[in-house]
Design a protein around this motif. Structure first.
Motif, PDB file in Angstrom:
ATOM      1  N   LYS A 412      61.131  75.805  20.531  1.00 56.25           N
ATOM      2  CA  LYS A 412      61.646  75.378  21.832  1.00 56.25           C
ATOM      3  C   LYS A 412      60.591  74.631  22.626  1.00 56.25           C
ATOM      4  O   LYS A 412      60.870  73.620  23.273  1.00 56.25           O
ATOM      5  N   ALA A 413      59.361  75.128  22.568  1.00 54.60           N
ATOM      6  CA  ALA A 413      58.289  74.522  23.350  1.00 54.60           C
ATOM      7  C   ALA A 413      57.971  73.109  22.876  1.00 54.60           C
ATOM      8  O   ALA A 413      57.825  72.188  23.688  1.00 54.60           O
ATOM      9  N   ILE A 414      57.870  72.914  21.573  1.00 55.83           N
ATOM     10  CA  ILE A 414      57.518  71.572  21.093  1.00 55.83           C
ATOM     11  C   ILE A 414      58.690  70.613  21.249  1.00 55.83           C
ATOM     12  O   ILE A 414      58.515  69.409  21.426  1.00 55.83           O
ATOM     13  N   SER A 415      59.904  71.157  21.234  1.00 59.15           N
ATOM     14  CA  SER A 415      61.071  70.328  21.534  1.00 59.15           C
ATOM     15  C   SER A 415      60.984  69.801  22.967  1.00 59.15           C
ATOM     16  O   SER A 415      61.214  68.613  23.229  1.00 59.15           O
ATOM     17  N   GLU A 416      60.608  70.682  23.919  1.00 58.80           N
ATOM     18  CA  GLU A 416      60.452  70.257  25.308  1.00 58.80           C
ATOM     19  C   GLU A 416      59.275  69.294  25.458  1.00 58.80           C
ATOM     20  O   GLU A 416      59.337  68.338  26.243  1.00 58.80           O
ATOM     21  N   LEU A 417      58.204  69.542  24.711  1.00 55.81           N
ATOM     22  CA  LEU A 417      57.037  68.656  24.768  1.00 55.81           C
ATOM     23  C   LEU A 417      57.393  67.271  24.247  1.00 55.81           C
ATOM     24  O   LEU A 417      56.978  66.258  24.826  1.00 55.81           O
ATOM     25  N   ARG A 418      58.165  67.219  23.193  1.00 59.56           N
ATOM     26  CA  ARG A 418      58.623  65.925  22.660  1.00 59.56           C
ATOM     27  C   ARG A 418      59.414  65.154  23.720  1.00 59.56           C
ATOM     28  O   ARG A 418      59.196  63.951  23.928  1.00 59.56           O
TER      29      ARG A 418
END
Length: 612
Positions: A412-418
């Motif tokens: 979820k975090a890297i999806s938001e970072l992307r």
């Protein structure tokens, strides 16, 4: 007759015409013996000229902002034209006027750049709706509504209304409940969707149904949620998944053309749920830009059968953050290798925010000269960093960002970072629209706290045809959470589909269950006893015994579709009278208490409160 024309209608061709206008005063400007007034209505603004003869009368009855005026006069061509408004070539030489109603000073300026905050504007929403910016949003909403109806009418769909007072069958979000005075101690529920009714209409032979319909969910709110919202709700009989996808691709493309004059001619891309989760970290990916996720921890197989080229790139280097993590995920951000220490530190703080929930961020700079520099040089040599860069699909000039931790949170975090990097780089353009179908969702999710399956979509979604026998032939009971991945139900795919636009789910649906035996099996999988299933859904199970046809459908989030087309992140901007984030209507001050007599008629006693 209050008016012969609107305030947005008159042009140079009307010069010399005697007209009557009515509307609200936008501004008043005095210049010696003459006064100019901008008069506004829904259709536009027209400049009024009050000459010397009327100026004395105007001085005795001066109009203020938002006064309602009726004026009579002659259309004349302006000497100082205003190219910014459609009526800018003309003005009205006023011969008489009447104040139809006065106005107190508004609590905020009624113009596009208003000085009113959200709460104030919501309290006086009837004034906020006069602003041109809000009016344009409602005009767009109406245009989307009209286009959808036109398309569905052309495709032989019938608009059929379904009830708002229905039976409560809690499954998923909470119901809003309505007490019945005539049936003491019993309650209606407001529908979360017309799901069972549209299936019953298919049983009734109305093979193409739609509604632009209000739905209600009692859930915690965010910027894109409201307790009451609108769906374009559709259902069809004698269809397979491909029929639904083609029909409603057509509808959205029709809306694009009718509302935005966009010819969306390209084929709508499709991907499986597994591909979306592996490559983008969520099931509603924004595919307007790349930066796909890469799992650096271990190799995996994509659902199309291709092996992802990662391998064991990072284990065993002595870096505990990676070695001990459940997963390590990376994205390659194009053209950002020149980020300064200050910029990478700011990104690190960004991922540490409570909304993201990570403890830190690792970066690798792939410099334009081919060298690599990272925040973990102590643990990874140049050769290893090159392998990571190659696996991430990075090119010279790119910045590789890496997060590590528990699988779900890190994904979820890297999806938001992307998404955040896409925003910062200007890759998420408001005027660019990209559609996507996401297919082959899991039919079930495992609720560990209840030790049972729950439906990922809803209990009426059919499994893929190849998985029906798996569902029929196996017992859904699970001994404990550790064994749920081994259970045959964990691999059953739903015959379901979501339409995604620019990273937002705008529609979702499925091919439905239409045989009683399979529907009863689904209810049993969700932990319902036969008696509970009959109590809640006996009407539907009974209907399936009278020749129910194969059917399926989809529901589009109408408010969200309007918001995306209008370039807004919040659906509230496209609803005439929305609630705030606490579910309150601050204009009406609702919800509110009701008097004792009403409570007595309903046989309701309020627990633990003092009721006035």
């Amino acid at each position: 007759m209050y008016r012969t024309h609107t305030c947005g209608e008159l042009r140079k061709d009307h010069a010399g015409a005697a007209v009557t206008l009515a509307g609200w005063v936008q501004t008043v400007r005095k210049f010696g013996s003459i006064t100019f007034v901008d008069l506004r209505d829904r259709y536009g603004i027209t400049q009024l000229l009050f000459g010397e003869e009327l100026n004395k009368e105007l001085a005795e009855n001066p109009p203020g902002r938002e006064f309602v005026l009726q004026v009579k006069g002659t259309v004349t061509e302006r000497t100082n034209k205003n190219p910014n408004i459609p009526t800018g070539d003309i003005e009205i030489n006023v011969t008489s006027f009447k104040t139809l109603n006065k106005s107190v000073t508004p609590p905020f300026t009624i113009q596009d750049d208003t000085d009113g905050g959200d709460d104030l504007r919501m309290k006086y929403r009837y004034l906020d709706l006069r602003r041109n910016a809000v009016k344009k949003n409602l005009e767009l909403r109406y245009a989307v509504n009209r286009a959808a109806r036109n398309y569905l009418h052309e495709q032989q769909f019938m608009d059929i209304e379904t009830p708002f007072l229905i039976k409560s069958t809690p499954e998923g979000a909470r119901d809003f409940v309505v007490p019945s005075r005539m049936n003491q101690g019993q309650f209606y529920a407001l529908p979360q969707s017309p799901q069972t009714f549209k299936q019953l209409l298919m049983v009734s032979g109305y093979d193409r149904y739609y509604q632009v319909v209000k739905c209600f969910r009692d859930e915690d709110l965010r910027a894109d949620r409201q307790p009451e919202f609108t769906q374009i709700d559709c259902e069809m009989s004698f269809v397979e998944q491909e029929d639904i996808l083609n029909m409603f691709e057509g509808m959205i493309k029709y809306i694009f053309k009718a509302v935005k004059n966009i010819d969306y001619t390209e084929k709508v891309e499709r991907m499986t749920w597994e591909q979306a989760m592996w490559q983008y970290g969520n099931d509603k990916p924004d595919i307007r830009f790349g930066m796909k996720l890469l799992n650096l921890k271990s190799a995996f197989i994509l659902s199309n059968g291709d092996a992802a080229p990662t391998g064991q790139l990072i284990n065993g280097a002595g870096f505990g953050v990676f070695d001990n993590a459940e997963t390590v995920l990376a994205i390659a951000v194009p053209g950002c290798s020149e980020y300064t220490r200050k910029q990478t530190d700011e990104l690190t703080e960004w991922v540490k925010r409570p909304q993201i929930g990570m403890q830190g961020l690792v970066f690798v700079k792939y410099n334009t000269d081919g060298t690599l520099k990272s925040s973990v040089d102590k643990f990874y040599n140049e050769e290893k960093l090159k392998a990571i860069a190659a696996a991430a699909g990075a090119k010279p000039g790119d910045l590789i960002l890496i997060l590590a931790g528990r699988e779900e949170r890190t994904r979820k975090a890297i999806s938001e970072l992307r998404l955040e990097m896409g925003r910062r780089l200007g890759l998420r353009k408001e005027n660019e629209f990209k559609l996507l179908w996401v297919l082959d969702f899991p039919l079930f999710e495992y609720a560990e706290e209840d030790n049972r399956w729950v439906a990922r979509h809803h209990p009426f979604t059919s499994p893929k045809p190849s998985d029906i026998s798996v569902m029929i032939d196996n017992n859904p009971l699970i001994e404990n959470a550790e064994k749920y991945l081994e259970h045959p139900y964990s691999n059953i795919k739903a015959n379901a589909y979501d339409m995604v636009l620019n990273g937002n789910e705008i529609g979702g649906g499925s091919i439905r269950i239409y045989q009683r035996e399979l529907q009863e099996k689904m209810f049993a999988a969700l932990g319902m006893s036969p008696e509970e299933a009959l109590h809640k859904f006996g009407f539907l199970l009974g209907a399936f015994e009278y020749g129910a046809p194969p059917h399926g459908g989809i529901a589009f989030g109408f408010d969200r579709l309007c918001a995306i087309l209008g370039g807004s992140e919040s659906i509230r901007d496209f609803i005439a009278f929305p609630k705030n984030n606490s579910g309150r209507d601050v204009m009406l001050d609702a919800p509110s208490t009701i008097d004792d007599k009403q409570l007595e008629e309903l046989s309701i006693a309020l627990k633990g409160t003092t009721h006035a």
